[in-house]
Write an enzyme that holds these catalytic residues in place. Structure first.
Site, PDB file in Angstrom:
ATOM      1  N   SER A   1       0.847  -1.196   0.000  1.00  0.00           N
ATOM      2  CA  SER A   1       0.000   0.000   0.000  1.00  0.00           C
ATOM      3  C   SER A   1       0.877   1.238   0.000  1.00  0.00           C
ATOM      4  O   SER A   1       1.618   1.493   0.955  1.00  0.00           O
ATOM      5  CB  SER A   1      -0.896   0.014   1.235  1.00  0.00           C
ATOM      6  OG  SER A   1      -1.419   1.308   1.400  1.00  0.00           O
TER       7      SER A   1
ATOM      8  N   HIS B   1      -1.349  -1.364  -4.204  1.00  0.00           N
ATOM      9  CA  HIS B   1      -2.589  -0.935  -3.558  1.00  0.00           C
ATOM     10  C   HIS B   1      -2.581   0.587  -3.407  1.00  0.00           C
ATOM     11  O   HIS B   1      -1.683   1.167  -2.799  1.00  0.00           O
ATOM     12  CB  HIS B   1      -2.687  -1.621  -2.195  1.00  0.00           C
ATOM     13  CG  HIS B   1      -3.993  -1.419  -1.491  1.00  0.00           C
ATOM     14  ND1 HIS B   1      -5.110  -2.147  -1.791  1.00  0.00           N
ATOM     15  CD2 HIS B   1      -4.341  -0.581  -0.496  1.00  0.00           C
ATOM     16  CE1 HIS B   1      -6.105  -1.767  -0.998  1.00  0.00           C
ATOM     17  NE2 HIS B   1      -5.670  -0.801  -0.204  1.00  0.00           N
TER      18      HIS B   1
ATOM     19  N   ASP C   1      -4.674   3.757  -2.057  1.00  0.00           N
ATOM     20  CA  ASP C   1      -5.747   4.151  -1.142  1.00  0.00           C
ATOM     21  C   ASP C   1      -6.252   5.542  -1.482  1.00  0.00           C
ATOM     22  O   ASP C   1      -5.540   6.534  -1.321  1.00  0.00           O
ATOM     23  CB  ASP C   1      -5.231   4.124   0.302  1.00  0.00           C
ATOM     24  CG  ASP C   1      -5.073   2.711   0.807  1.00  0.00           C
ATOM     25  OD1 ASP C   1      -6.039   1.936   0.724  1.00  0.00           O
ATOM     26  OD2 ASP C   1      -3.959   2.366   1.269  1.00  0.00           O
TER      27      ASP C   1
ATOM     28  N   MET D   1      -8.784   8.432  -0.578  1.00  0.00           N
ATOM     29  CA  MET D   1      -9.575   8.912   0.572  1.00  0.00           C
ATOM     30  C   MET D   1     -10.058  10.330   0.312  1.00  0.00           C
ATOM     31  O   MET D   1      -9.317  11.155  -0.231  1.00  0.00           O
ATOM     32  CB  MET D   1      -8.715   8.895   1.835  1.00  0.00           C
ATOM     33  CG  MET D   1      -8.094   7.541   2.129  1.00  0.00           C
ATOM     34  SD  MET D   1      -7.253   7.544   3.698  1.00  0.00           S
ATOM     35  CE  MET D   1      -6.520   5.896   3.693  1.00  0.00           C
TER      36      MET D   1
ATOM     37  N   HIS E   1      -8.388   1.235  -4.053  1.00  0.00           N
ATOM     38  CA  HIS E   1      -9.315   1.090  -2.924  1.00  0.00           C
ATOM     39  C   HIS E   1      -9.982   2.438  -2.678  1.00  0.00           C
ATOM     40  O   HIS E   1      -9.357   3.353  -2.133  1.00  0.00           O
ATOM     41  CB  HIS E   1      -8.502   0.615  -1.710  1.00  0.00           C
ATOM     42  CG  HIS E   1      -9.284   0.440  -0.454  1.00  0.00           C
ATOM     43  ND1 HIS E   1      -8.675   0.226   0.767  1.00  0.00           N
ATOM     44  CD2 HIS E   1     -10.618   0.429  -0.214  1.00  0.00           C
ATOM     45  CE1 HIS E   1      -9.610   0.100   1.694  1.00  0.00           C
ATOM     46  NE2 HIS E   1     -10.796   0.227   1.132  1.00  0.00           N
TER      47      HIS E   1
ATOM     48  N   MET F   1     -12.071   4.773  -0.773  1.00  0.00           N
ATOM     49  CA  MET F   1     -12.687   5.079   0.526  1.00  0.00           C
ATOM     50  C   MET F   1     -13.326   6.453   0.396  1.00  0.00           C
ATOM     51  O   MET F   1     -12.873   7.441   0.981  1.00  0.00           O
ATOM     52  CB  MET F   1     -11.617   5.039   1.627  1.00  0.00           C
ATOM     53  CG  MET F   1     -11.205   3.618   1.967  1.00  0.00           C
ATOM     54  SD  MET F   1      -9.640   3.542   2.838  1.00  0.00           S
ATOM     55  CE  MET F   1      -8.536   3.588   1.439  1.00  0.00           C
TER      56      MET F   1
ATOM     57  N   ASP G   1      -6.946  -6.051   4.530  1.00  0.00           N
ATOM     58  CA  ASP G   1      -6.293  -4.736   4.509  1.00  0.00           C
ATOM     59  C   ASP G   1      -6.271  -4.139   5.916  1.00  0.00           C
ATOM     60  O   ASP G   1      -7.321  -3.823   6.475  1.00  0.00           O
ATOM     61  CB  ASP G   1      -7.058  -3.821   3.545  1.00  0.00           C
ATOM     62  CG  ASP G   1      -6.385  -2.461   3.341  1.00  0.00           C
ATOM     63  OD1 ASP G   1      -5.300  -2.240   3.894  1.00  0.00           O
ATOM     64  OD2 ASP G   1      -6.976  -1.639   2.609  1.00  0.00           O
TER      65      ASP G   1
HETATM   66  C1  DX5 Z   1      -6.204   1.994   5.554  1.00  0.00           C
HETATM   67  C2  DX5 Z   1      -5.815   1.614   4.162  1.00  0.00           C
HETATM   68  C3  DX5 Z   1      -4.760   0.595   4.092  1.00  0.00           C
HETATM   69  C4  DX5 Z   1      -3.456   0.992   4.755  1.00  0.00           C
HETATM   70  C5  DX5 Z   1      -2.876  -0.265   5.310  1.00  0.00           C
HETATM   71  O1  DX5 Z   1      -7.310   2.806   5.528  1.00  0.00           O
HETATM   72  O2  DX5 Z   1      -6.940   1.094   3.450  1.00  0.00           O
HETATM   73  O3  DX5 Z   1      -4.553   0.137   2.779  1.00  0.00           O
HETATM   74  O4  DX5 Z   1      -2.539   1.576   3.875  1.00  0.00           O
HETATM   75  O5  DX5 Z   1      -1.718   0.054   5.997  1.00  0.00           O
HETATM   76  P1  DX5 Z   1      -1.010  -0.955   7.010  1.00  0.00           P
HETATM   77  O6  DX5 Z   1      -0.641  -2.183   6.202  1.00  0.00           O
HETATM   78  O7  DX5 Z   1       0.165  -0.170   7.485  1.00  0.00           O
HETATM   79  O8  DX5 Z   1      -2.007  -1.284   8.095  1.00  0.00           O
HETATM   80 ZN    ZN Z   2      -6.533   0.098   1.506  1.00  0.00          ZN
END
Ligand code: DX5
Ligand code: ZN
Length: 216
Positions: free
Chosen positions: A7, A30, A32, A34, A63, A65, A172
């Site tokens: 990620s 990955h 993220d 947001m 992903h 969010m 995740d």
């Molecule tokens: C959290 C994200 C994850 C995050 C995971 O909201 O969706 O993808 O980057 O990070 P680690 O592996 O450090 O928990």
């Molecule tokens: Zn994620």
């Protein structure tokens, strides 16, 4: 064989291209996304996905969010996402959104927050290419794995088996070298790893170590 999806949330954003190119052996990257509304943090948009698509051949696992994901799916698909994951909690018309993703030839996945019951997936499950179970509350990297997620993986595995389809479970949040084998035993196949990869000096070695720990 399990898959590792580093990620980039935990990567150095000023050197994102180099960081990704150092992830030899990664199966997915990955990303993220947001929006400061669905989660209390703001990260990146389609322009960054488009830029990353040019510098890596590893599929981008995006992903979302964000609230109202239907507004941005076309842009992320055009930017080069290989997988698009939406949150069931953020989608009023989940079936329509899943079809919208698939219409672009992109793999469609749905994610559940830790407190969201698996029953939310019951009707849509056969349509999905992957399910993402959050094992932390989304918004930040480097959080601790929520232990009840383990049983949730087991129960989801049974639900998937009942469909007769092959739908991989992605986990995740808080995945580490220490817990990955337990998660594999429970039925997960794809592991997002932010802190576990990017806090180490040699990303490729860590990805290999995660794969080895997961196949034990
Ligand atoms: C959290 C994200 C994850 C995050 C995971 O909201 O969706 O993808 O980057 O990070 P680690 O592996 O450090 O928990
Ligand atoms: Zn994620």
């Amino acid at each position: 064989m399990i898959q590792i999806a580093p990620s980039i949330l935990s990567a150095d954003f000023a050197r994102l291209g180099e960081e990704i190119n150092a992830c030899h052996g990664a199966d997915l990257i990955h990303v993220d996304v947001m929006d400061g509304r669905f989660v209390p943090n703001i990260t990146i948009g389609p322009l960054v996905v488009q830029a990353l698509k040019k510098i890596t051949s590893i599929p981008l696992d995006v992903h979302l969010m964000i609230v109202e994901p239907e507004k941005y799916i076309d842009a992320f698909a055009a930017a080069g996402a290989g997988i698009l994951t939406v949150h069931a909690e953020a989608a009023t018309h989940l079936h329509r959104i899943v079809q919208q993703i698939k219409a672009h030839g992109v793999q469609a996945a749905v994610s559940l927050n830790p407190a969201t019951p698996l029953t939310m997936l019951e009707e849509i499950l056969p349509e999905l290419d992957m399910v993402l179970l959050m094992s932390v509350n989304p918004g930040f990297g480097g959080q601790k794995f929520i232990p009840s997620s383990l049983d949730k993986i087991r129960r989801l595995q049974k639900m998937i088996a009942a469909t007769g389809k092959r739908i991989p479970i992605q986990v995740d949040g808080g995945v580490t070298l220490d817990n990955i084998s337990t998660l594999v035993e429970a039925g997960a196949e794809i592991f997002v790893a932010g802190n576990a990869v990017f806090s180490t000096p040699d990303y490729a070695a860590t990805i290999t170590a995660l794969k080895q720990a997961g196949s034990r």
